[in-house]
Design an enzyme around this catalytic site. Structure first.
Site, mmCIF file in Angstrom:
data_model
loop_
_atom_site.group_PDB
_atom_site.id
_atom_site.type_symbol
_atom_site.label_atom_id
_atom_site.label_comp_id
_atom_site.label_asym_id
_atom_site.label_seq_id
_atom_site.Cartn_x
_atom_site.Cartn_y
_atom_site.Cartn_z
ATOM 1 N N ASP A 368 0.672 -1.390 -0.106
ATOM 2 C CA ASP A 368 -0.089 -0.156 0.178
ATOM 3 C C ASP A 368 0.805 1.149 -0.032
ATOM 4 O O ASP A 368 0.517 2.374 -0.480
ATOM 5 C CB ASP A 368 -0.943 -0.150 1.219
ATOM 6 C CG ASP A 368 -1.923 -0.872 1.316
ATOM 7 O OD1 ASP A 368 -2.260 -1.618 0.176
ATOM 8 O OD2 ASP A 368 -2.606 -1.027 2.111
HETATM 9 P P1 NAP Z 1 1.066 -4.164 3.164
HETATM 10 O O1 NAP Z 1 0.237 -3.009 2.328
HETATM 11 O O2 NAP Z 1 0.381 -4.632 4.251
HETATM 12 O O3 NAP Z 1 1.392 -5.110 2.458
HETATM 13 C C1 NAP Z 1 2.451 -6.182 2.546
HETATM 14 C C2 NAP Z 1 2.692 -7.093 1.561
HETATM 15 O O4 NAP Z 1 3.995 -7.853 2.080
HETATM 16 C C3 NAP Z 1 1.975 -7.847 1.029
HETATM 17 O O5 NAP Z 1 1.320 -7.623 -0.183
HETATM 18 C C4 NAP Z 1 2.450 -9.432 1.114
HETATM 19 O O6 NAP Z 1 2.307 -9.883 -0.296
HETATM 20 C C5 NAP Z 1 3.982 -9.075 1.425
HETATM 21 N N1 NAP Z 1 4.327 -10.160 2.173
HETATM 22 C C6 NAP Z 1 3.776 -10.798 3.411
HETATM 23 N N2 NAP Z 1 4.612 -11.466 3.775
HETATM 24 C C7 NAP Z 1 5.671 -11.468 3.232
HETATM 25 C C8 NAP Z 1 6.943 -12.179 3.283
HETATM 26 N N3 NAP Z 1 7.155 -13.275 3.967
HETATM 27 N N4 NAP Z 1 8.072 -12.102 2.222
HETATM 28 C C9 NAP Z 1 7.875 -11.183 1.339
HETATM 29 N N5 NAP Z 1 6.651 -10.410 1.461
HETATM 30 C C10 NAP Z 1 5.552 -10.521 2.312
HETATM 31 O O7 NAP Z 1 2.288 -3.123 3.828
HETATM 32 P P2 NAP Z 1 2.705 -1.927 3.807
HETATM 33 O O8 NAP Z 1 3.029 -1.283 2.345
HETATM 34 O O9 NAP Z 1 3.839 -1.672 4.756
HETATM 35 O O10 NAP Z 1 1.596 -0.861 4.423
HETATM 36 C C11 NAP Z 1 1.110 -0.935 5.633
HETATM 37 C C12 NAP Z 1 -0.527 -0.909 5.511
HETATM 38 O O11 NAP Z 1 -0.955 -1.037 7.086
HETATM 39 C C13 NAP Z 1 -0.733 0.458 4.952
HETATM 40 O O12 NAP Z 1 -2.211 0.229 4.253
HETATM 41 C C14 NAP Z 1 -1.123 1.136 6.189
HETATM 42 O O13 NAP Z 1 -2.276 2.273 6.252
HETATM 43 C C15 NAP Z 1 -1.626 -0.029 7.311
HETATM 44 N N6 NAP Z 1 -1.767 0.571 8.544
HETATM 45 C C16 NAP Z 1 -0.209 0.690 9.137
HETATM 46 C C17 NAP Z 1 -0.398 1.132 10.503
HETATM 47 C C18 NAP Z 1 1.163 1.434 11.216
HETATM 48 O O14 NAP Z 1 1.309 2.091 12.251
HETATM 49 N N7 NAP Z 1 2.257 1.094 10.479
HETATM 50 C C19 NAP Z 1 -1.295 1.344 11.210
HETATM 51 C C20 NAP Z 1 -2.536 0.875 10.581
HETATM 52 C C21 NAP Z 1 -2.635 0.638 9.244
HETATM 53 P P3 NAP Z 1 2.357 -11.414 -0.526
HETATM 54 O O15 NAP Z 1 1.408 -11.984 0.572
HETATM 55 O O16 NAP Z 1 2.017 -11.530 -1.825
HETATM 56 O O17 NAP Z 1 3.700 -11.827 -0.156
#
Ligand code: NAP
Length: 441
Positions: A368
């Site tokens: 994301d």
């Molecule tokens: P993300 O959008 O959740 O995407 C994580 C990606 O990692 C997935 O597409 C997944 O694809 C891949 N993945 C999972 N396990 C893996 C592994 N072992 N090896 C390689 N790839 C792996 O992560 P992000 O880009 O960090 O975004 C964070 C999201 O969380 C945002 O939408 C944000 O708004 C939300 N959020 C964050 C917080 C905070 O405080 N950080 C709080 C609330 C919400 P595959 O399954 O294909 O591997």
């Protein structure tokens, strides 16, 4: 000191010494009734805290924080309650309005924080469904419960026959409210909720400070209350959502929260050998870590690759998105654990202007936070969310296991762009393979 990663360790130490001083001074106070029970509390609390801190996995950190927040709320609630019992025993008359108000606030906020945090813990640990649970009239029910709790508080403050009934009604409803407020919030939004509950636990402690006339508790509680609220707002801003939207919209009630546009193009896989060939000639490299790096615990392999690239003559930076991962500072903590120097961590706003000059962006389990739909697709639910502009790099290599979506459940146009290649597999294994290619050549 806490505002800067380099001085944060010292800031924490200063806070800890301040707290130690407060504890020592309090223990010297004459009103202490039983040192034995305090010792029992210290031993039991330290044991639980030590075992939990040693055993917790980095990916389970958010739920541990949630649970410990909840205990803070419970402690404040118990302080308010016991102070009420003490004053009630001393004199059956109605309490002074200031005291009854602060006791009521301590119990109300403490109770909400306790059950809200326990529920957040259960959702995050997946002991119960992490889905947002919505039902008709939910917000009206919460409003009605709040009104009844306040009515209980008024009866309590008025004293007389209904004083105790009013007090215990407020206690019971505060505990119920914690559950009903967190119920419509999805597991993915729990970090925001935890930060808000952390802020509430601070306010409960501050109110408890007023109840027992302890200035240090008031000051410390206010610090936790305001810093928690600032953090909550920063997280909301980084997701381009309002707090009202996080608390009341039921984001995550369905599997996909919005469709956005379907994009044309194909996913083009790349092997570790070819990844080596691309990286070998790169001079400017930006690594964009995300939740997948935390899942695969690949931070040490990331650091190893970064070191190899630097030795090879490349300049390597890490682009840190404020909500990458599942808790604030998630990526910073993981990279610090692998001894990545702070200077290499660059915030999103600072790295984006440099992206067009970057030879290779390596996206490690981020989705994301690098989704260009946030910029160019008005129909996307994440439109307007600030992202790391990885797509502007000359070549983008994305490490993920398959076609899994990110937290938002959206398709990501980045993976289909002509300059993007997909290195499939667990991030740690893929990175090890690329590092081996470097070592073998
Ligand atoms: P993300 O959008 O959740 O995407 C994580 C990606 O990692 C997935 O597409 C997944 O694809 C891949 N993945 C999972 N396990 C893996 C592994 N072992 N090896 C390689 N790839 C792996 O992560 P992000 O880009 O960090 O975004 C964070 C999201 O969380 C945002 O939408 C944000 O708004 C939300 N959020 C964050 C917080 C905070 O405080 N950080 C709080 C609330 C919400 P595959 O399954 O294909 O591997």
């Amino acid at each position: 000191m806490l505002g800067n990663a380099e001085t944060a360790r010292r800031g924490n130490l200063v806070s800890a010494v301040g707290m130690l001083l407060a504890v020592v001074v309090t223990l010297l106070a004459k009103q202490i009734l039983s040192y034995e029970w305090i010792l029992v509390g210290i031993v039991a609390g330290s044991l639980v805290g030590y075992v939990a801190a040693v055993r917790v996995k980095m990916t389970a950190m958010p739920e541990m924080v949630a649970l410990f927040n909840g205990f803070g709320g419970l402690a404040s609630m118990l302080v308010g309650w016991s102070e009420y019992e003490r004053l009630h025993l001393a004199s059956p008359d109605a309490l002074p309005l200031f005291i009854s108000t602060t006791i009521f606030l301590t119990v109300l906020i403490g109770g909400i924080t306790f059950t809200g945090s326990v529920y957040a813990f259960l959702k995050l640990a997946e002991w119960v469904s992490g889905r947002a649970l919505l039902f008709r009239g939910q917000h009206m029910l919460n409003l009605a419960l709040t009104v009844v709790a306040i009515a209980g508080g008024v009866l309590f403050a008025m004293g007389g026959d209904y004083e105790r009934a009013g007090f215990f009604a407020a206690v019971a409803i505060s505990l119920l409210l914690g559950f009903t407020i967190v119920m419509p919030i999805g597991g993915g939004d729990m970090p925001v909720v935890i930060s808000m509950l952390n802020s509430l636990s601070g306010l409960a402690a501050a109110a408890a400070g007023f109840v027992i006339g302890n200035n240090v508790l008031v000051v410390a509680g206010c610090l936790v209350g305001t810093s928690g609220m600032i953090l909550t707002l920063i997280m909301c801003k980084a997701m381009n959502r309002t707090m009202v939207n996080v608390l009341f919209s039921g984001f995550g009630a369905t599997a996909a929260t919005g469709k956005g546009t379907a994009f044309a193009g194909e996913l083009k896989p790349i092997s570790p050998g070819d990844t080596y060939a691309v990286l070998e000639t790169a001079r400017q490299v930006v690594i964009v870590p995300g939740y997948g790096m935390a899942v695969s615990q690949a931070q040490h392999q990331v650091k190893e690759l970064a070191d190899i690239l630097e030795k090879n003559g490349a300049e390597v930076r890490f682009a840190i998105h404020p909500v990458a991962g599942r808790m604030p500072g998630h990526m910073n903590v993981l990279l610090a654990e692998a001894n990545v120097p702070y200077e290499q961590l660059v915030e999103m706003a600072a790295i984006n202007p440099m992206m067009p000059q970057v030879d290779v962006a390596i996206v490690i389990g981020a989705n994301d936070v690098v989704n260009p739909a946030a910029i160019n697709d008005k129909s996307s639910p994440i439109h307007g969310m600030p992202i790391v502009n990885a797509h502007e790099a000359r070549t983008v290599i994305c490490l993920k296991r398959g076609k899994g979506a990110g937290f938002s459940g959206l398709e990501n146009q980045l993976f289909l762009l002509p300059n993007t290649r997909m290195l499939y597999g667990d991030a740690k294994v893929s990175l090890q393979a690329v590092v081996s290619e470097f070592k073998g050549n």
